[in-house]
Design a protein around this motif. Structure first.
Motif, short mmCIF file in Angstrom:
data_model
loop_
_atom_site.label_atom_id
_atom_site.label_comp_id
_atom_site.label_asym_id
_atom_site.label_seq_id
_atom_site.Cartn_x
_atom_site.Cartn_y
_atom_site.Cartn_z
N ASP A 81 0.82 -1.21 0.00
CA ASP A 81 0.00 0.00 0.00
C ASP A 81 0.86 1.26 0.00
O ASP A 81 0.57 2.23 -0.72
CB ASP A 81 -0.92 0.01 1.22
CG ASP A 81 -1.99 -1.07 1.14
OD1 ASP A 81 -2.35 -1.44 0.00
OD2 ASP A 81 -2.46 -1.53 2.19
N SER A 113 2.76 1.51 -3.50
CA SER A 113 1.85 1.88 -4.59
C SER A 113 1.39 3.32 -4.49
O SER A 113 1.28 4.03 -5.50
CB SER A 113 0.65 0.93 -4.62
OG SER A 113 -0.07 1.00 -3.40
N GLU A 114 1.11 3.77 -3.27
CA GLU A 114 0.67 5.16 -3.07
C GLU A 114 1.76 6.14 -3.50
O GLU A 114 1.48 7.15 -4.17
CB GLU A 114 0.30 5.39 -1.61
CG GLU A 114 -0.21 6.80 -1.33
CD GLU A 114 -0.56 7.01 0.14
OE1 GLU A 114 -0.84 8.17 0.50
OE2 GLU A 114 -0.55 6.03 0.91
N LEU A 144 2.10 5.92 -7.46
CA LEU A 144 0.98 6.56 -8.15
C LEU A 144 1.02 8.07 -8.00
O LEU A 144 0.74 8.81 -8.96
CB LEU A 144 -0.34 6.01 -7.61
CG LEU A 144 -0.73 4.61 -8.08
CD1 LEU A 144 -1.88 4.06 -7.25
CD2 LEU A 144 -1.10 4.64 -9.56
N ASP A 160 0.64 9.27 -16.30
CA ASP A 160 -0.09 8.04 -15.98
C ASP A 160 -0.80 7.45 -17.19
O ASP A 160 -1.15 6.26 -17.19
CB ASP A 160 -1.11 8.32 -14.87
CG ASP A 160 -2.01 9.49 -15.20
OD1 ASP A 160 -1.50 10.62 -15.29
OD2 ASP A 160 -3.23 9.28 -15.36
N ILE A 218 -2.37 -3.18 -7.13
CA ILE A 218 -2.97 -1.94 -6.63
C ILE A 218 -2.82 -0.83 -7.67
O ILE A 218 -3.76 -0.08 -7.93
CB ILE A 218 -2.34 -1.53 -5.29
CG1 ILE A 218 -2.61 -2.59 -4.22
CG2 ILE A 218 -2.87 -0.18 -4.83
CD1 ILE A 218 -1.88 -2.33 -2.90
N SER A 268 -5.19 -1.26 -10.54
CA SER A 268 -6.57 -0.95 -10.17
C SER A 268 -6.84 0.55 -10.15
O SER A 268 -7.99 0.98 -10.28
CB SER A 268 -6.90 -1.56 -8.80
OG SER A 268 -6.15 -0.92 -7.77
N GLN A 269 -5.78 1.35 -9.99
CA GLN A 269 -5.94 2.80 -9.93
C GLN A 269 -5.73 3.48 -11.28
O GLN A 269 -6.15 4.62 -11.47
CB GLN A 269 -4.95 3.39 -8.91
CG GLN A 269 -5.16 2.90 -7.49
CD GLN A 269 -6.49 3.35 -6.90
OE1 GLN A 269 -6.93 4.46 -7.14
NE2 GLN A 269 -7.14 2.46 -6.16
#
Length: 211
Positions: free
Chosen positions: A109, A112-113, A116, A125, A145, A148-149
């Motif tokens: 998490d 990935s945060e 992103l 992106d 993750i 998915s974003q």
């Protein structure tokens, strides 16, 4: 000079360095550590803005590589994110987009945060081609993750080949497994070399036997 050779900012306070500069040019005023830091940050912001514009203008897609790095002295974890692309002259270009300290734990998490946020910040992106990471379960979860974003329609084949595993890391694991198998023989060879080279007399004797 400080950026190029990664010198410490404190070098401007070193007496020898200040005397050296004074001998070269007595009228030159040596900047303080804070001024040096401020100038480096200005250069960073300028280069960052220039690279952001360049990445927005290129027609090719951008491949991302990311890895975790732990400093040997402070034992702190850092994440580096690098962009790779082909420019208009068909030359491979690489740009470090982010080098950031991450608080523990380094779970999917958190990774990935951070990733992103960086992609959105640089506005790339929707221009991604692949994301190359080390082969581990944490990175696998991070990829899921991230996918998915992201808008999968903007990816090649809806992101089917988005996740790339680092070939250098896989090759490294293969070599380590191979060396484990012959570790006994390698150890004996190392011991033999250490024994025959410990003194000049032993080395001469070894050369005699070799002849």
């Amino acid at each position: 000079m400080v950026i190029l050779h990664e010198y410490p900012l404190s070098m401007v306070d070193h007496i020898g360095f200040r005397e050296f500069l004074h001998d070269l040019q007595p009228l030159f005023k040596v900047p303080s550590r804070n001024t040096l830091k401020s100038d480096i940050l200005k250069i960073y912001e300028y280069e960052r803005a220039k690279n952001m514009i360049a990445l927005e203008k290129i027609e090719s897609r951008i491949s991302i590589t990311t890895d975790m790095w732990t400093s040997s002295n402070q034992k702190r974890g850092f994440m580096v994110i690098t962009a790779h692309f082909i420019d208009d002259a068909w030359k491979l270009q690489s740009r470090i987009m982010r080098f950031i300290y991450l608080l523990c734990p380094h779970i999917a998490d958190v990774l990935s945060e951070t990733l992103l946020s960086n992609l959105m910040d640089w506005n790339i992106d929707r221009k991604l081609l692949t994301l190359t990471v080390d082969n581990c379960t944490t990175n696998d979860a991070m990829i899921n993750i991230v996918l998915s974003q992201l808008c999968t329609h903007s990816l090649v084949l809806n992101g089917e080949f988005f996740h790339m595993r680092c070939c250098a890391r896989i090759l490294n694991l293969i070599v380590k497994d191979g060396l484990d198998i012959i570790s006994g023989s390698v150890e004996k060879i190392c011991d033999s070399v250490a024994y025959w080279t410990v003194t000049p007399k032993r080395f001469e004797k070894f050369e005699l036997f070799a002849r």
